[in-house]
Motif scaffolding. Sequence first.
Motif, PDB file in Angstrom:
ATOM      1  N   PHE A 168      -8.939   1.692  13.278  1.00 43.70           N
ATOM      2  CA  PHE A 168      -8.874   3.040  12.718  1.00 43.70           C
ATOM      3  C   PHE A 168      -7.585   3.200  11.916  1.00 43.70           C
ATOM      4  CE2 PHE A 168     -11.505   3.240  16.468  1.00 43.70           C
ATOM      5  CZ  PHE A 168     -12.582   4.017  16.059  1.00 43.70           C
ATOM      6  N   ILE A 169      -7.693   3.946  10.807  1.00 44.57           N
ATOM      7  CA  ILE A 169      -6.524   4.251   9.985  1.00 44.57           C
ATOM      8  C   ILE A 169      -6.462   5.762   9.815  1.00 44.57           C
ATOM      9  CG2 ILE A 169      -5.348   3.883   7.789  1.00 44.57           C
ATOM     10  CD1 ILE A 169      -7.023   1.358   7.415  1.00 44.57           C
ATOM     11  N   PRO A 170      -5.578   6.451  10.547  1.00 44.44           N
ATOM     12  CA  PRO A 170      -5.444   7.892  10.353  1.00 44.44           C
ATOM     13  C   PRO A 170      -4.593   8.204   9.125  1.00 44.44           C
ATOM     14  CG  PRO A 170      -3.905   7.155  12.026  1.00 44.44           C
ATOM     15  CD  PRO A 170      -4.704   5.942  11.615  1.00 44.44           C
ATOM     16  N   ALA A 171      -4.768   9.407   8.578  1.00 44.46           N
ATOM     17  CA  ALA A 171      -3.864   9.858   7.526  1.00 44.46           C
ATOM     18  C   ALA A 171      -2.439   9.833   8.063  1.00 44.46           C
ATOM     19  CB  ALA A 171      -4.237  11.269   7.090  1.00 44.46           C
ATOM     20  N   THR A 172      -1.501   9.420   7.222  1.00 42.37           N
ATOM     21  CA  THR A 172      -0.128   9.265   7.698  1.00 42.37           C
ATOM     22  C   THR A 172       0.868   9.732   6.650  1.00 42.37           C
ATOM     23  OG1 THR A 172       1.425   7.682   8.689  1.00 42.37           O
ATOM     24  CG2 THR A 172       0.138   6.906   6.831  1.00 42.37           C
ATOM     25  N   GLY A 173       2.034  10.151   7.115  1.00 49.19           N
ATOM     26  CA  GLY A 173       3.089  10.577   6.212  1.00 49.19           C
ATOM     27  C   GLY A 173       3.806   9.385   5.599  1.00 49.19           C
ATOM     28  N   PRO A 174       4.658   9.634   4.611  1.00 49.38           N
ATOM     29  CA  PRO A 174       5.394   8.549   3.960  1.00 49.38           C
ATOM     30  C   PRO A 174       6.439   7.935   4.883  1.00 49.38           C
ATOM     31  CG  PRO A 174       6.139  10.680   3.140  1.00 49.38           C
ATOM     32  CD  PRO A 174       4.953  10.956   4.009  1.00 49.38           C
ATOM     33  N   VAL A 175       6.878   6.722   4.532  1.00 46.79           N
ATOM     34  CA  VAL A 175       7.888   6.039   5.342  1.00 46.79           C
ATOM     35  C   VAL A 175       9.229   6.750   5.258  1.00 46.79           C
ATOM     36  CG1 VAL A 175       6.749   3.814   5.106  1.00 46.79           C
ATOM     37  CG2 VAL A 175       8.546   4.428   3.500  1.00 46.79           C
ATOM     38  N   GLY A 176       9.453   7.496   4.166  1.00 54.58           N
ATOM     39  CA  GLY A 176      10.699   8.256   4.056  1.00 54.58           C
ATOM     40  C   GLY A 176      11.914   7.354   4.090  1.00 54.58           C
ATOM     41  N   GLU A 177      12.899   7.769   4.885  1.00 54.14           N
ATOM     42  CA  GLU A 177      14.128   6.988   4.998  1.00 54.14           C
ATOM     43  C   GLU A 177      13.876   5.626   5.638  1.00 54.14           C
ATOM     44  OE1 GLU A 177      17.247   7.520   4.099  1.00 54.14           O
ATOM     45  OE2 GLU A 177      16.971   9.519   3.240  1.00 54.14           O
ATOM     46  N   ARG A 178      13.017   5.631   6.669  1.00 52.22           N
ATOM     47  CA  ARG A 178      12.814   4.373   7.402  1.00 52.22           C
ATOM     48  C   ARG A 178      11.588   4.481   8.291  1.00 52.22           C
ATOM     49  NH1 ARG A 178      17.284   2.785  11.693  1.00 52.22           N
ATOM     50  NH2 ARG A 178      16.022   4.180  12.973  1.00 52.22           N
ATOM     51  N   ALA A 179      10.806   3.421   8.358  1.00 51.50           N
ATOM     52  CA  ALA A 179       9.668   3.343   9.268  1.00 51.50           C
ATOM     53  C   ALA A 179       9.607   1.943   9.844  1.00 51.50           C
ATOM     54  CB  ALA A 179       8.363   3.674   8.548  1.00 51.50           C
ATOM     55  N   SER A 180       9.180   1.843  11.099  1.00 50.58           N
ATOM     56  CA  SER A 180       9.190   0.546  11.776  1.00 50.58           C
ATOM     57  C   SER A 180       7.898   0.315  12.535  1.00 50.58           C
ATOM     58  CB  SER A 180      10.367   0.457  12.753  1.00 50.58           C
ATOM     59  OG  SER A 180      11.602   0.658  12.092  1.00 50.58           O
ATOM     60  N   VAL A 181       7.562  -0.955  12.722  1.00 49.82           N
ATOM     61  CA  VAL A 181       6.422  -1.326  13.557  1.00 49.82           C
ATOM     62  C   VAL A 181       6.786  -2.595  14.308  1.00 49.82           C
ATOM     63  CG1 VAL A 181       5.288  -2.664  11.731  1.00 49.82           C
ATOM     64  CG2 VAL A 181       3.917  -1.733  13.605  1.00 49.82           C
ATOM     65  N   ALA A 182       6.475  -2.619  15.595  1.00 43.76           N
ATOM     66  CA  ALA A 182       6.839  -3.751  16.452  1.00 43.76           C
ATOM     67  C   ALA A 182       5.683  -4.744  16.590  1.00 43.76           C
ATOM     68  CB  ALA A 182       7.248  -3.232  17.832  1.00 43.76           C
ATOM     69  N   ASP A 183       5.983  -5.849  17.287  1.00 48.27           N
ATOM     70  CA  ASP A 183       4.989  -6.850  17.662  1.00 48.27           C
ATOM     71  C   ASP A 183       4.285  -7.488  16.476  1.00 48.27           C
ATOM     72  OD1 ASP A 183       3.600  -8.531  19.328  1.00 48.27           O
ATOM     73  OD2 ASP A 183       2.052  -7.076  19.829  1.00 48.27           O
ATOM     74  N   ASN A 184       5.071  -8.017  15.552  1.00 47.36           N
ATOM     75  CA  ASN A 184       4.527  -8.860  14.502  1.00 47.36           C
ATOM     76  C   ASN A 184       4.601 -10.310  14.964  1.00 47.36           C
ATOM     77  OD1 ASN A 184       4.210  -6.881  12.075  1.00 47.36           O
ATOM     78  ND2 ASN A 184       6.195  -6.422  12.988  1.00 47.36           N
ATOM     79  N   ARG A 185       3.731 -11.142  14.413  1.00 44.96           N
ATOM     80  CA  ARG A 185       3.651 -12.541  14.832  1.00 44.96           C
ATOM     81  C   ARG A 185       3.956 -13.449  13.652  1.00 44.96           C
ATOM     82  NH1 ARG A 185       0.248 -11.967  19.454  1.00 44.96           N
ATOM     83  NH2 ARG A 185       0.511  -9.796  20.115  1.00 44.96           N
ATOM     84  N   ALA A 186       4.190 -14.725  13.943  1.00 47.40           N
ATOM     85  CA  ALA A 186       4.471 -15.685  12.880  1.00 47.40           C
ATOM     86  C   ALA A 186       3.295 -15.781  11.917  1.00 47.40           C
ATOM     87  CB  ALA A 186       4.771 -17.053  13.484  1.00 47.40           C
ATOM     88  N   LYS A 187       2.078 -15.584  12.444  1.00 43.29           N
ATOM     89  CA  LYS A 187       0.878 -15.579  11.610  1.00 43.29           C
ATOM     90  C   LYS A 187       0.050 -14.343  11.960  1.00 43.29           C
ATOM     91  CE  LYS A 187       0.488 -20.634  11.202  1.00 43.29           C
ATOM     92  NZ  LYS A 187      -0.402 -21.810  11.427  1.00 43.29           N
TER      93      LYS A 187
END
Length: 354
Positions: A226-245
């Motif tokens: 699911f992709i909800p409507a979202t606000g802009p990243v603005g000054e800073r936005a982060s997302v955790a748990d990325n992988r090498a691939k």
Amino acid sequence: TAAAGGARGLLGVSCTAPDTDFWFPGASTGKSRQDYVHLTNPDDTAAVADIELYGAEGPLESDSGEGITVPAKSSVPLLISTLTSEAAENVTVHVTTRTGRVGAVVSAAEDEVGSDWLAASEDPAGTQVLPGIPADATSVRLVAFAPGEDDADVKVQLLGKNGAFSPAGNDTLHIKSQMTASVDLKNVTRGEPGSLRLSPVDGSNTPVVAALRVVRGTGAKQEIAFIPATGPVGERASVADNRAKGSVLSLTAPGGTAEVKVTASAGSGGGEATVKTYTVKGGTTLQVTPGTPAGLKGGYALTVETVSGGPVHASRTLTLTEGGVDMFTVQTMPDDGGMVEVPATEQDLSVLDD
């Protein structure tokens, strides 16, 4: 990761701040769905919440969605289909609190398709952006809701790799007040990544909320996110748990061209942070595979900062292959609130005078 069962899939959700008001277009009380709304109270006193449900014909009758007590430091899951006797394929869930505050999110499981978390839509607004539709999406359903007293007519545009265009036959959507509207956009991206923008047709700016149900794969290899409507990243936005691939970052600039800085943090088990800068042309979506930290061990975080221009909306898609199925999840990246303005202060002893 739920590797087996009728609703196997990769489920992901970002942290959400506690609040008193949440909108979840894209939920369901249909027979093929098992959707739960999870209410979490982080505070030291109990919270009391109400849950309203809206289908295609308006409010769904519910006797058990009012006055739900969420004890202090506790989480309460509620199966949405038990809150009403009406089965509806597309439902908008509205969570409010009478006292206290909660964090809220919906878990959705669809038989023979997959499962994921559905995060709340951006607050009601005349224009909404839903970033990061995968290039290989086989089905895209837009679900929208107008919470006010007026109907809304919105222009539907896909912001693709090279510019914006309206899906054939679905260039506008009429959303009746207090009624959930939906439209099947099918494989709207046509092999290219994109983002959806909803904007007023006539300048009335009637506020709406929205979300996308996205399917990748076919037959027994389908998966849902699911992709909800979202606000802009603005000054800073982060997302955790990325992988090498398997991590892909989508950046869209619905207005003017923008420059953003993307930082891949040091890994959870070691490694050094890396930084790259990207230019996102106005009216387009740029999909990039982020550079991994040097010497990466474990997972890492991605941070997006607006350098100039914009605004920019972003999301991260994470894909893991299990049992021959490309399971995936999408997390939107609104401003994380980590950068705040602090007023200048100075010492003034005169306030101590009688």
